[in-house]
Design a protein around this motif. Sequence first.
Motif, mmCIF file in Angstrom:
data_model
loop_
_atom_site.group_PDB
_atom_site.id
_atom_site.type_symbol
_atom_site.label_atom_id
_atom_site.label_comp_id
_atom_site.label_asym_id
_atom_site.label_seq_id
_atom_site.Cartn_x
_atom_site.Cartn_y
_atom_site.Cartn_z
ATOM 1 N N ASP A 244 -4.461 4.081 1.420
ATOM 2 C CA ASP A 244 -5.389 3.889 0.304
ATOM 3 C C ASP A 244 -6.161 5.162 -0.003
ATOM 4 O O ASP A 244 -6.418 5.484 -1.159
ATOM 5 N N TYR B 128 -4.012 7.115 -1.983
ATOM 6 C CA TYR B 128 -3.814 6.471 -3.283
ATOM 7 C C TYR B 128 -5.034 6.702 -4.176
ATOM 8 O O TYR B 128 -4.918 6.985 -5.363
ATOM 9 N N GLU B 129 -6.208 6.610 -3.563
ATOM 10 C CA GLU B 129 -7.417 6.742 -4.363
ATOM 11 C C GLU B 129 -7.876 8.191 -4.487
ATOM 12 O O GLU B 129 -8.901 8.486 -5.074
ATOM 13 N N ASN C 197 1.874 1.814 -3.462
ATOM 14 C CA ASN C 197 0.816 2.404 -4.282
ATOM 15 C C ASN C 197 0.904 3.924 -4.277
ATOM 16 O O ASN C 197 0.819 4.566 -5.312
ATOM 17 N N GLU D 243 -8.888 -4.012 -2.342
ATOM 18 C CA GLU D 243 -9.280 -3.232 -1.180
ATOM 19 C C GLU D 243 -10.442 -2.279 -1.454
ATOM 20 O O GLU D 243 -10.458 -1.151 -1.006
ATOM 21 N N HIS E 178 0.818 -1.204 0.000
ATOM 22 C CA HIS E 178 0.000 0.000 0.000
ATOM 23 C C HIS E 178 0.852 1.253 0.000
ATOM 24 O O HIS E 178 0.496 2.255 -0.610
#
Lengths: 162, 983
Positions: free
Chosen positions: B120, B123-124, B67, B143, B64
């Motif tokens: 995350d 990342y998103e 990422n 995820e 992660h």
Amino acid sequence: MSADANTLSYEESAEDQHNAQSKEFLTIIIAGQRFGIPILQIQDVLGEQRVTKIPLAPPEVAGSLNLRGRVVTAIDVRRRLEIEPCNGVESEMGVVVEHENELYSLIIDKVGDVLRLKNENFESTPPTLDPLWRDISSGIYRLKDELLVILDVPKFVSTVHL
Amino acid sequence: MDDLISEFLTETNESLEELDLDLVNLEQNPNDEDLIGKIFRLVHTIKGTCGFLALPRLEKVAHHGENVLGRFRAKDLEVTPEYVTLIFECIDCIKMIVADLESNGSEPEGDDSALIEKLDAVYEGRDGQDSGDGGSEAAPKEESKASEKASEGGDNITQAELDALEEAFNSTEGPVNFAENVAEETAPEPEPEEVKEAPPPAEEGATTTKTAEKSVSSQSLRVSVDVLENLMTMVSELVLTRNQLIQILRQHTDSEFTTPLQRLNHVVSDLQEGVMKTRMQPIGNAWSKLPRIIRDLSIELNKKIDLEMIGQDTELDRQVLELIKDPLTHMVRNSGDHGIEEPEDRKAAGKLETGTITLKAFHEGGHIIIQIIDDGKGLSNEKIKAKVLENGLATQEELDEMSDHQLHKYIFHAGLSTAEKVTAVSGRGVGMDVVRTNIEKIGGSVDLKSVEGKGSTFTIKIPLTLAIVSALIVESSNERFAIPQLAVRELVMASEHGDNRIETIKGAPVFRLRDRLLPLISLSDLLQLKSVDDETLQEALADEHENTTATPNEGAAPIPVKDEISTPNEDGVPASAEDRASTPSNKEQVEKPETDESRQREYIVVAQVGTTDFGIIVDRVFDTEEIVVKPVAKILRDIELFSGNTILGDGSVIMILDPNGIANHIGQIGAADEAEANVQEQQLETGRRDKTSLLLFTAGNNTPKAVPLSLVARIENIDVAKVERSGDQMMVQYREQLMPLTPFDANVQIPENGDKPVLVFTDNNRSMGLIIDNIIDITEEHIDVQIDGGQSGLLGSAIIDGKATDVVDVGHYLQSSDKDWFKDHDDDPFGGANDENGKPNGRANGHTKKRVLLVDDSPFFRNMLTPLLSIAGYDVISLESPHDALKMCDTGAVFDVIISDIEMPDMDGFEFAEKVKTDTDWKEIPMLALTSHATQKDIDRGMSVGFSNYIAKFDRDTLLDTLSQTLAENQQNIDKNAQGDAA
């Protein structure tokens, strides 16, 4: 300005601490022109050395030499700067610099003093300077009665090409 | 602890230390792409390795983290201090797990979901600070459940929150439930006091890591390559200083320093050897973890993969080894992941279900070649094209023009991965460009050949850099160069007059080497070495004369810079350009000094690259030396004629010639096959003339002596000072063995010191040296021994090169130096002497050897077998046809055994045997049939016409065994008959 510069050493002085506004340079002389090299980039200063010529190398590569077991590539600064070669009147010296883990010895006429120069006296390279010189210098210091061209070592070395 | 794990720990700890620094740097220089790339790779490596070591928790955290870093790298996320802090948290978490792993040998229990959630979110692009819209583009496939949770948090992650979280990490010791902690700590209001309190626990964490580190490192000592490199450099210096001391001492005999210096000498030599040894390791060390990786990979990906490893013993400099370790792992992983197909696909493609990855390492032409070969699906041109277009690396038109090979090279481009899925293993496009960078860093190259559907072969070529090689030191135009001994076949001395001269065809020099035309290239032309001005030349010559006795190397001392600069017109670009244009005039210049006394001779170094032979003309040849190859400076790397440079014992730097580069330069590689064909043809031709290459030399008296060249393994100059004595036997240490030395005869003077030429004969690891006076020449003559001299050690005299020449009986010397020499063959060619004395077979000349008649129409076999049998101590007469043999029979010649070929024109072996056995004086002589193919019918027929045995042509041992056996049986028969007659 000692001819026996093999043993020149530059120790950090106490001045350094309160002198953050200045930098130290070793001055070198080529065909009467004074150049400066940042002192921290210099590994060694050599007297005349036995140099092995390297066939097919670029003309400014004077050859290679052995410095305490490491192979050093010698670059003829005069030729690099397209200055007429001197006729052996003056003695030759080499200033050893490191670039990308490789050692290069810049063959010059003479080594001058070590100067501590104030940043306020620094100017960027004038655009009218010979493009060849402009490429290899990072700027100019105004000295009292002359100008000191600062040699950009990485640029100087990496622009030697076949 | 598992070896793999402990290695992983040491490596990871190093990476983590680096990461800390790098991240701090990144914070200050957020736009440093190289730095981002480096951090990304470090984390990627940690993640990748975890996957194989079954460390799911660590892998997840790293994945992660990676990422987010991936978005930095893709430049759709700006590097802000907040994000760096987040990455720091991720690194700290990794550190914590690693520390636990180190002390307990297993991953701690714990939940990192809070951290992962935050990673995350970034990342998103749900953290609200995202500047770009790249989030959707780089949307993760895993995820997805996290997104619901994250949407609540939305843009609420503040500095305070992050600090608090960091503190939570720092204060934890060992396994901890992060979710709980985080939940408590992520209170909306920041509490500065708490943040201040954080440092102490953090330090605590650091110390635990350190102690744990100690426990692992005590098992082995990891020494940085730099330290070794430094040590090596210093030892080289020490060696030079020692050499200087020895030089000085030579001028003062009887000095009190002699003994200590001698001791110093030994110690330094040992030290040098030891340091060198620390640097060499078999490549197998770098491969040791690959089988496990492949095994795990095959389980994970549901593939069947075999890993084959060939050449583990190939030694590599440890620095090179370290540097190629990771690229190799990467590539093998890639082959398994992308290359090998699923079993079903393989079946469908008509392949075995199990795919094979072959790792091969070997030396070739001064390089170390490592190949990774898989029989998988190969590279898909279409996919690469699509990717290249997608990344805007080339246009459709450019792609259409490209060859497959050019196209394939794109896989070494950063950010290009053809794996459709981003898996834990590969597919991020991080692999191949790193591989290439790392390999190029050490001056190597990587290439690939791939056929879609058939598989791919990656070839890593690492030059000799850093390796230690044995090289021949030569001189041309007063400059010395090293030629790797591997490429050197032989040395030939060419003289201006006589047979050994260099001829030219329209200016191109060639040389007749044993009836083959050898293309030549002059080193001074090749390197455009200019003839030095007369003054310097005279100086150099004077030096040369002075130094021939003391230190020949000094004579070739490179000219100091001063001279070089003071003769500028000779050195400049214009000058060299002129040289190329006006070769003829320059040539004259070069040739002038050659007419000088010292330049009458030239040496030709016969080099072989692949199947191509060529000769390099040099002025002088020095010794072979073990040299440490150092890479040339970057600015000189484009000169293909050099593979490196080295520092010689006297401290001077010389360039190492690259035979491959030279061969390329003279454009011969392409013609290699042709050359090979020619060689074979010429060899046949050579044979047809039925001549033997002879080495001519003098020893004792002035009569030239000749010995078949094929019997001489090497010609050496041996320093008399190194000759040792054991009883009456002289010996010398040669190639780490004791080699007995025999003077040719009592008249050979052995001086007190200096060198003496020695002919080395070798057979089955045994060597002997024959001390002679001078080498004269190599010539090719038909040996026709005319006078059978009674002197032991001589076969007789023959006219060779117009002079009466003694033909040397090598067997005699082999026998006298080593009584066991013929033991292997179970035969004693000289033993029969006593028996034969009584026999009325006309051996009045005192010949004690068994005489063998060899009849074979093929000159090749005659040439091969004659020396073989001579070495074994037989006296061989070889004839081309049975007719000649029968004529010889009529003249009354007598032999002990006849060896005959079967397939011959005019009269075949059967007919010949029939004739011999029916109505000649030779009917009692045993006959052996020699054939390359024999059916049972042939053998029967052979036996019926009188052959006593059949021997395959290539079976040397059987031939010798059968020969001695047949002779022994025959002797018994004769004895029996003699007894019978007497009775």
